[in-house]
Design an enzyme around this catalytic site. Sequence first.
Site, PDB file in Angstrom:
ATOM      1  CG  ASP A 248      -2.253   0.718   0.916  1.00 46.61           C
ATOM      2  OD1 ASP A 248      -2.260   1.599   0.040  1.00 46.61           O
ATOM      3  OD2 ASP A 248      -3.262   0.414   1.561  1.00 46.61           O
ATOM      4  CD  GLU A 460     -19.675   6.224   5.074  1.00 46.14           C
ATOM      5  OE1 GLU A 460     -19.529   5.389   5.982  1.00 46.14           O
ATOM      6  OE2 GLU A 460     -20.618   6.194   4.274  1.00 46.14           O
TER       7      GLU A 460
END
Length: 720
Positions: A248, A460
Amino acid sequence: MSDLIHNDAQNCRYEKRARALVDQMTLKEKISQMLNWAPAIDRLDVPAYNWWNEALHGVGRAGVATIFPQAIGLAAAFDPDMMETVGDAIAQEARGKYNMQRSFGDRDIYKGLTLWAPNVNIFRDPRWGRGHETYGEDPYLTSRLGVRFVQGLQGHDENYLKTAACAKHFAVHSGPEDQRHYFNAEVSKQDLWETYLPAFQALVQEAGVEAVMGAYNRTNGEPCCGSKTLLKDILRDKWGFWGHVTSDCWAIKDFHEGHMVTDGPVQSVALAVNNGCDLNCGNLFVYLEQAVEEGLVTEETITEAVVRLFTTRMKLGMFDDEDQVPYNQIGYDQVDSPEMRKLNRSVAERCVVLLKNQGGLLPLDKSKLKTVGVIGPNADNRRALVGNYEGTASRYATVLEGIQDYLGDDVRVMASQGCPMYEDRFQNLAQSNDRLAEVKGICQLSDVVIAVMGLDSGLEGEEGDEGNQFASGDKPSLKLPGHQEELLHVLVESGKPVVLVVLSGSALALGYADEHIPAILQGWYPGGQGGNAIARVLFGDANPQGKLPVTFYRSDEELPPFTDYSMKGRTYRYMEQEALYPFGYGLSYTQFQLTGTACSSDVAEEDGVGLTLSVKNVGTRTGCETVQVYVKAERPGTPNPQLKAFTKVPLQPGEQREVSLHLPLSAFALRDEEGRAVVEPGTYTVYVGASQPDSRSVSLTGQAPWKGSLEVKRRVVIEE
């Protein structure tokens, strides 16, 4: 997926070509190819390439592209066939954009063919901000949808990948977002194999996914992007993964800055590469040359990593003649075409979940309305259409715009934002909640009020990705933020019929709405065409068919601590309390009867058991039912009934169809404390219906699933 593209012989052929090329590179050149922005090597005719490309629900961050509903919305359709269609459409646009862009020498980030999707992490806690990137809380559903999405992305050509998919984030990753750079997710072997790994295993072994991305966090003490357990023991040795592994982004530096498992960047890159991380999204692999000099990494290890990377590029046809690769013929005219817009709207319609419809308020009858009020902070909010990792639509249709376009001049539409998404007021100099008079005035004039509330990707999402206002992307609670709950009270007190449309990527506590509002739709983040799709559902041109891929809890007080990765008390599989709206639940505008359910045997043998039933549309509207099969092992300490099969059944009014499903023996297996998949002898209950067999689903739908009992005579180890 083609039988050829992922078999050993085909991989060996590509690997042989890749090795011949990589063997001509210097150490410095090899290392340069292990960064996501791999530079050109002119002397070897290797063009520059950027590995970082996004396609979670459409080609992302690279200009105009079709924005399909966010992943959690796609999951609500419970439709593997649709998932492959969507994956193929995304790959079609990715190829069209790639072919056009490289013709102009544009090889920038987000413009390649290695697509970092899907996200098959398990949405174990509704507070997690990135949960809307996933396919929900169930490993079986996630596996079935993820496999078909990958097959759509990668295509079925005998020789080439259409695009290269990536399963992320491996593994045991679901928040908290603000701790991910130093957090250690501690998990038992049983939960690891029962919940967190099945989708990754399915994507590797069934779909032949080309890449896997490691997670930021540690799992049981090992940083995921350098985990011997995950990347070597499980991914490559146990599952036989052929493809490449990417970190990542900037996760490698967390080894020494956050996780504190290494002393600095040289040790960190050595740990990552020695355990099988081939590509660094970030810049830390520049230290690999020093790591080789210090004897921490061998050049042979680096060579193997680069060979894996170039094998992927070979599979994509990047080193073959232009006319040899069929996907090179896909033109830019395929992007945002009328066919894509039509598909997008159809997909969005299939993702909507009807949670409540008291008195048959929905669908609304346009001919009986003079004025409709559309009120709420998400009514005209484009951000609430698209979620995150999104592209750019050529035209957006918010819910307000969709209703306005649908009703035209025949019905007046009056609109108000009602209240801010989460702030106290719209105007700094105004009093708190400064739109209530406007709301009351619209309610007074309206025949029906459509409230559009919820969240958006500003609240979110990923840590820092959208400038999140709440907890680095995670939700502090399941309540509607700001004044939205108060606004709902005002709408109910108006005495007018109210329809609530919730746009969010996760479950919210909708207790007040469930008690006081007659009709509720969960629309998720429905994509660029979302407003048009929701308008068609509201007025009956489309019949909702979605089912919840997550549990809607009554409050966050029912949840275990966010940082606890044990599955005890989490999701429909392990929760003990009654849900507000259960996993697998969703209503329709028509009614279905499921009859004649029969099992092929009352003993589950090596080849499993078959199930047959009839599904009939006994209502007056065309609709689609999702038949769901759940299995419960009847012995202490086992999970609640778990989803093990499902199928979509579209039916015209009065139409009846015979349905067959199969439960393999593995459907009766559970993981033991060592992570082994074992079918234990004993009794198993099988449930077949349109929902899970919990009491809340039965009370909401008025229908109890069929229940049958099966025996397993002997112990079978499915997987060590």
